[in-house]
Design a protein around this motif. Structure first.
Motif, mmCIF file in Angstrom:
data_model
loop_
_atom_site.group_PDB
_atom_site.id
_atom_site.type_symbol
_atom_site.label_atom_id
_atom_site.label_comp_id
_atom_site.label_asym_id
_atom_site.label_seq_id
_atom_site.Cartn_x
_atom_site.Cartn_y
_atom_site.Cartn_z
ATOM 1 N N GLU A 437 3.103 -7.005 2.674
ATOM 2 C CA GLU A 437 2.418 -6.801 4.003
ATOM 3 C C GLU A 437 1.705 -5.447 4.347
ATOM 4 O O GLU A 437 0.659 -5.295 4.698
ATOM 5 C CB GLU A 437 3.482 -7.136 4.823
ATOM 6 C CG GLU A 437 3.040 -7.561 6.385
ATOM 7 C CD GLU A 437 3.828 -7.997 7.320
ATOM 8 O OE1 GLU A 437 3.643 -7.693 8.483
ATOM 9 O OE2 GLU A 437 5.024 -8.487 6.802
ATOM 10 N N LEU A 438 2.463 -4.369 3.659
ATOM 11 C CA LEU A 438 1.843 -3.247 4.033
ATOM 12 C C LEU A 438 0.578 -2.770 3.319
ATOM 13 O O LEU A 438 -0.089 -2.392 3.696
ATOM 14 C CB LEU A 438 2.708 -2.213 3.617
ATOM 15 C CG LEU A 438 2.717 -0.547 3.856
ATOM 16 C CD1 LEU A 438 2.255 -0.422 5.457
ATOM 17 C CD2 LEU A 438 3.631 0.444 3.348
ATOM 18 N N ARG A 441 -2.576 -4.793 4.629
ATOM 19 C CA ARG A 441 -3.261 -4.363 5.659
ATOM 20 C C ARG A 441 -4.271 -3.282 5.179
ATOM 21 O O ARG A 441 -5.139 -2.909 5.960
ATOM 22 C CB ARG A 441 -2.017 -3.332 6.823
ATOM 23 C CG ARG A 441 -1.218 -4.099 7.445
ATOM 24 C CD ARG A 441 -0.278 -3.227 8.070
ATOM 25 N NE ARG A 441 -0.771 -2.906 9.212
ATOM 26 C CZ ARG A 441 -0.947 -1.542 9.474
ATOM 27 N NH1 ARG A 441 -0.532 -0.713 8.681
ATOM 28 N NH2 ARG A 441 -1.486 -0.891 10.695
ATOM 29 N N HIS A 442 -4.162 -2.875 4.005
ATOM 30 C CA HIS A 442 -5.113 -1.997 3.484
ATOM 31 C C HIS A 442 -5.979 -2.675 2.568
ATOM 32 O O HIS A 442 -7.051 -1.959 1.726
ATOM 33 C CB HIS A 442 -4.372 -0.759 2.744
ATOM 34 C CG HIS A 442 -3.665 0.218 3.838
ATOM 35 N ND1 HIS A 442 -2.269 -0.089 4.013
ATOM 36 C CD2 HIS A 442 -3.899 1.325 3.977
ATOM 37 C CE1 HIS A 442 -1.835 0.939 4.913
ATOM 38 N NE2 HIS A 442 -3.011 1.753 4.874
ATOM 39 N N GLN A 458 -10.864 -6.154 10.346
ATOM 40 C CA GLN A 458 -9.979 -5.933 9.641
ATOM 41 C C GLN A 458 -9.108 -4.649 9.509
ATOM 42 O O GLN A 458 -8.155 -4.612 9.137
ATOM 43 C CB GLN A 458 -10.275 -6.271 8.254
ATOM 44 C CG GLN A 458 -10.638 -8.038 8.356
ATOM 45 C CD GLN A 458 -11.149 -8.381 6.791
ATOM 46 O OE1 GLN A 458 -10.291 -8.397 5.679
ATOM 47 N NE2 GLN A 458 -12.623 -8.496 6.611
ATOM 48 N N PHE A 459 -9.889 -3.550 9.874
ATOM 49 C CA PHE A 459 -9.478 -2.246 9.792
ATOM 50 C C PHE A 459 -9.031 -1.445 10.973
ATOM 51 O O PHE A 459 -8.458 -0.597 10.933
ATOM 52 C CB PHE A 459 -10.274 -1.194 8.666
ATOM 53 C CG PHE A 459 -9.962 -1.548 7.376
ATOM 54 C CD1 PHE A 459 -8.782 -2.156 6.869
ATOM 55 C CD2 PHE A 459 -11.199 -1.647 6.503
ATOM 56 C CE1 PHE A 459 -8.630 -2.364 5.402
ATOM 57 C CE2 PHE A 459 -11.181 -1.776 4.839
ATOM 58 C CZ PHE A 459 -9.703 -2.144 4.466
ATOM 59 N N GLU A 461 -7.076 -1.949 13.393
ATOM 60 C CA GLU A 461 -5.728 -1.606 13.986
ATOM 61 C C GLU A 461 -5.056 -0.753 13.179
ATOM 62 O O GLU A 461 -3.976 -0.420 13.418
ATOM 63 C CB GLU A 461 -5.171 -3.156 13.829
ATOM 64 C CG GLU A 461 -5.627 -4.128 14.901
ATOM 65 C CD GLU A 461 -5.426 -3.472 16.281
ATOM 66 O OE1 GLU A 461 -4.188 -2.997 16.465
ATOM 67 O OE2 GLU A 461 -6.253 -3.786 17.004
ATOM 68 N N LEU A 462 -5.640 -0.379 11.839
ATOM 69 C CA LEU A 462 -5.030 0.649 10.980
ATOM 70 C C LEU A 462 -4.873 1.919 11.642
ATOM 71 O O LEU A 462 -3.884 2.799 11.506
ATOM 72 C CB LEU A 462 -5.763 0.735 9.549
ATOM 73 C CG LEU A 462 -5.421 -0.198 8.428
ATOM 74 C CD1 LEU A 462 -6.187 0.258 7.197
ATOM 75 C CD2 LEU A 462 -3.916 -0.169 7.998
ATOM 76 N N ASP A 465 -3.882 5.228 9.791
ATOM 77 C CA ASP A 465 -3.487 4.810 8.549
ATOM 78 C C ASP A 465 -4.735 4.511 7.625
ATOM 79 O O ASP A 465 -4.501 4.069 6.473
ATOM 80 C CB ASP A 465 -2.660 3.740 8.575
ATOM 81 C CG ASP A 465 -1.273 3.911 8.952
ATOM 82 O OD1 ASP A 465 -0.937 5.232 9.190
ATOM 83 O OD2 ASP A 465 -0.367 3.077 9.571
#
Length: 843
Positions: A437-438, A441-442, A458-459, A461-462, A465
């Motif tokens: 899952e981590l 996210r990337h 898609q990015f 919310e990072l 990070d």
């Protein structure tokens, strides 16, 4: 002192006294700041002809007829500035404007005080040698002459700082100015030398100045740094005690502390440097002070200081997140309420307010203690963040890359390589999220022509990070995956695609016009983007509550664009995008914290306006230089009109530059105020939300303190590469080869590769740049050489057919070169491919 300043600003400034002065005292005090009396302050000067004596050598003593009244006039002016801080700019402006009845023999105040300051002994001592400054500042009992000298110098610095804000470059250079109110440009070098020597001491030797101010306190109680932090090498203990040291004042002058002098000198030095960056009136090496540093150990020393800074920054973050919030301080009121009647609630409320004030003061004291600690253990960082031009640009770039690597190692548990980091996630210790899952996210699936929208979705919310390695899968319009394995190259293609799409004002595949360009095609945030969106949503029938959500979404997109640019800087990926200088200047002056950097350090001026709107710039200059009797013929009031909305549905919004601006005519007396307000609005006020959102995103990826090491032109070099000539030798030395072109055991290049480098060496630089852009998407090389290009410049074969053109994969900086057998054919095919942009595919 630092804590007192913070407390005064945050707490006492909100307290209003209601005791009025009696009429007589009020009249006497306000008469001191009468415009007429201040403007005519210098109409009677010493000397037979009414002129102050001008001297050419700093520190040369005055003759008996020159400058004897300068200290008295300066003392009076300085007293007014200190006693009436809210009217300080008015006082500076009146001194600048000079006598109400101009006479040929009257000398402008700035020039008058410059001549007196330059002739002073203190100025000459500092100008001659930076090593003499510290003993001078630490004097516990300065002589009367030194006090007088500092008074004159301080008034000059105050006036000149103000003057630079309103002076255009032509007036500064002494060309076309109808009133020579600046110091001669030929003497600015002397001023810079003085400021350099003084500024260096104030920052690099700050701990010794602090020690001087703490001497009395240390004799009575233990006020050493260990009292706050323990050992100086281990800044692990958060300071909790109050700071009882007395602030070190400048030559005993009331209200003029060393901290105030430091701020004034730093701001003025940076303002002159900024001017020199545009007009280059000083020798290239005039700004350096490398002779005061051990340059062989400078970079590792700075990196060590940055690690210490991280520890103290963590303590700052803990203090900011202290659960003892202001709301919890309401508890004493309830407690006291049990012992007193309801009629005492006003007293209880006052008690709670007092506790909140005390808490704020203690936080300010802890922050000031940490700041002084950093000044003592991180003097190189102090220089880099306040006066970076003391250090060569190339050295600062190397430091920047070291900072990035240090941050990567810290965030990735020592694994800088993306693949090794992913493996550490999969097989390393447990994380907050499951490994798959981590990593998911990337990873993002990106559609062509929708790069920015998909990336944001898609990015976003990072957050910070986004610093970590990302994986990209490109798909076509049919959702079919493109060929390509992301070994870093596809990531570069993704970032450059997002940038080329979102920063293109003419691109129709984006929701809003986020950035617009000036006449030189330099980009800056679209000043009317929010108002344009509001008009569009209103026409679509969107409700007010939904409209606020849409505006928030728009600002999040600006924040994401800041992160994307920050990601390129962080990864060392060059992109072919150029920003306007005034916008880049805000990057280096973000102020604020890493969590919420803002443009608070930026100060708009008429010279920056030239980059935004050339017509408005010339119009304001015409207003500034017009004869007094013609100013009202311009027919201006303190309002500005904004044209907003989509094409075909434009609206005009009228805004006041000052309260009641619609009814306030622009006159000869207030035209400078109008110019300042108009410059501020167009350069700052109109685009504050967009700019702050972008800077917030940028600062979440790249520390604002790192960006403060560079000026605007240097930042552009970091973004897009060096403007210097393409170095073929360096490029060849750092090129990788694939396929048939791989260099064998004999160490010899393939004949076609040798022909390529022969052709490149004989091309003019303009065509070399086109080739570099053809392969890398950027027409410039990295400042530190092609060894820093990410990914490396690469060449591989693409068959033996000499009729084929070379092609590229810009995502991996790869040139696919057919095996040509003659230099003539290779040159013709290479240039044909470059001009036509032939052949792109992913590898």
């Amino acid at each position: 002192m630092e804590s007192n300043i913070d407390f005064d600003r945050e707490v006492l400034a909100k307290v209003f006294l209601t005791l009025p002065l009696n009429t007589y005292l009020h009249e006497r005090i306000t008469s001191l700041i009468n415009e007429n009396s201040i403007r005519n302050l210098l109409t009677k000067k010493d000397g037979a002809d009414g002129q102050a004596v001008r001297l050419n050598t700093p520190g040369q003593s005055r003759d008996s007829t020159g400058g004897s009244n300068a200290q008295l006039l300066a003392g009076y002016a300085l007293t007014l500035l200190r006693c009436f801080p809210r009217r300080a700019d008015d006082i500076r402006m009146w001194l600048y404007l000079g006598p109400t009845a101009q006479a040929s023999r009257d000398m402008p105040a700035t020039r008058y005080f410059w001549d007196a300051a330059k002739a002073s002994t203190v100025f000459g001592t500092i100008w001659q040698n930076s090593r003499t400054v510290l003993p001078l500042l630490k004097l516990s009992q300065p002589t009367g002459q030194q006090v007088d000298d500092w008074t004159v110098i301080m008034v000059f610095l105050e006036l000149y700082t103000f003057l630079l804000k309103i002076m255009d470059d032509e007036e500064f250079m002494g060309s076309g100015s109808r009133r020579n109110s600046a110091i001669p440009v030929g003497e600015v070098g002397d001023l810079v030398t003085f400021l350099k020597n003084l500024g260096f001491t104030l920052h690099f030797q700050s701990s010794e100045l602090t020690a001087a101010s703490d001497a009395v306190g240390r004799s009575a109680v233990n006020t050493s740094i260990g009292r706050y932090f323990g050992k100086t090498t281990e800044p692990a203990v958060k300071p909790t005690a109050a700071d009882n040291s007395k602030p070190l004042t400048l030559a005993g002058l009331p209200g003029l502390t060393i901290d105030y002098l430091k701020g004034l000198v730093t701001g003025l030095l940076r303002a002159v440097y900024e001017r020199d960056s545009r007009r280059h009136f000083l020798p290239a090496n005039h700004w350096l002070m490398t002779e005061r540093f051990d340059m062989t150990a400078f970079i590792p020393g700075v990196v060590a200081e940055e690690e210490s800074r991280h520890l103290v920054q963590d303590q700052d973050d803990d203090d900011r997140d202290d659960p003892e919030s202001d709301e919890e301080l309401d508890e004493p009121e309830g407690f006291l309420g049990q012992a007193h009647s309801g009629g005492r609630r006003g007293t209880n409320s006052g008690w709670a307010s007092l506790l909140r004030s005390q808490n704020a003061r203690e936080r300010a004291q802890r922050k000031a203690s940490r700041k002084r600690y950093l000044e003592s253990v991180a003097p190189r960082l102090e220089i880099l963040q306040n006066m970076p031009f003391f250090i060569p640009f190339v050295t600062r770039v190397e430091i920047f890359r070291q900072f990035v690597q240090l941050d990567q190692e810290k965030r990735r548990n020592g694994h800088v390589d993306p693949d090794v980091w992913r493996q550490s996630i999969m097989f390393g210790p447990p994380n907050d999220l499951p490994p798959h899952e981590l990593l998911a996210r990337h990873h993002a699936k990106i559609r062509r022509k929708n790069e920015f929208a998909d990336a944001f979705e898609q990015f976003y919310e990072l957050g910070s990070d986004l610093k970590e390695p990302i994986q990209i899968t490109f798909v076509d319009e049919f959702d079919i995956q493109e060929a390509g394995i992301d070994g870093g190259g596809v990531t570069k293609e993704f970032l450059t695609s997002v940038i080329s799409q979102a920063f293109d004002p003419a691109n129709e595949n984006i929701e809003h016009v986020y950035f617009i360009e000036n006449d030189k095609h330099l980009l800056y945030p679209n000043s009317t983007a929010i108002e344009d969106a509001k008009v569009q949503y209103k026409q679509m029938g969107v409700k007010e509550s939904a409209m606020r959500a849409e505006v928030k979404h728009l600002l999040q997109q600006y924040e994401f664009l800041g992160r994307i640019i920050g990601k390129c800087l962080y990864e060392g990926i060059l992109v072919d995008v150029s920003f306007a200088g005034f916008f880049l200047k805000k990057w280096a002056l973000t102020g604020g914290t890493n969590s919420a950097p803002m443009e608070s350090g930026y100060r708009a001026n008429i010279n920056d306006l030239r980059e935004l709107d050339e017509g408005l710039y010339h119009g304001l200059l015409a207003l500034k230089n017009a004869p007094a009797e013609q100013v009202e013929d311009f027919g201006l009031t303190f309002i500005v009109d904004d044209v907003v909305g989509p094409e075909g549905h434009k609206e005009v919004i009228e805004r006041e530059l000052i309260p009641g601006g619609a009814n306030a005519a622009v006159t000869a007396e207030n035209r400078l105020v109008y110019i300042n307000r108009m410059s501020w609005y167009r350069l700052q006020g109109q685009s504050t939300q967009q700019t702050n959102a972008f800077l917030r995103g940028l600062g979440s990826i790249v520390q604002p303190s790192w960006l403060s090491m560079f000026n605007q032109s240097e930042l552009q070099t970091l973004i897009g590469g060096a403007a210097a000539e393409i170095n073929i030798t360096d490029m060849r030395r750092n090129t990788q080869y694939g396929g048939t072109y791989v260099i064998g055991d004999d160490g010899q290049e393939h004949p076609s590769v040798q022909l390529f480098w022969h052709v490149m060496a004989n091309l003019p630089d303009v065509q070399r740049r086109k080739v570099v852009k053809f392969v890398t998407s950027t027409p410039r090389g990295p400042l530190l050489g092609f060894s820093q290009l990410n990914p490396r410049f690469s060449i591989r074969d693409s068959g033996a057919d000499e009729n084929r053109l070379p092609s590229t994969s810009t995502c991996v900086n790869l040139l696919k070169l057919p095996m040509y057998r003659s230099a003539e054919v290779l040159r013709a095919k290479l240039l044909a491919a470059v001009e036509s942009g032939a052949g792109f595919d992913l590898s």
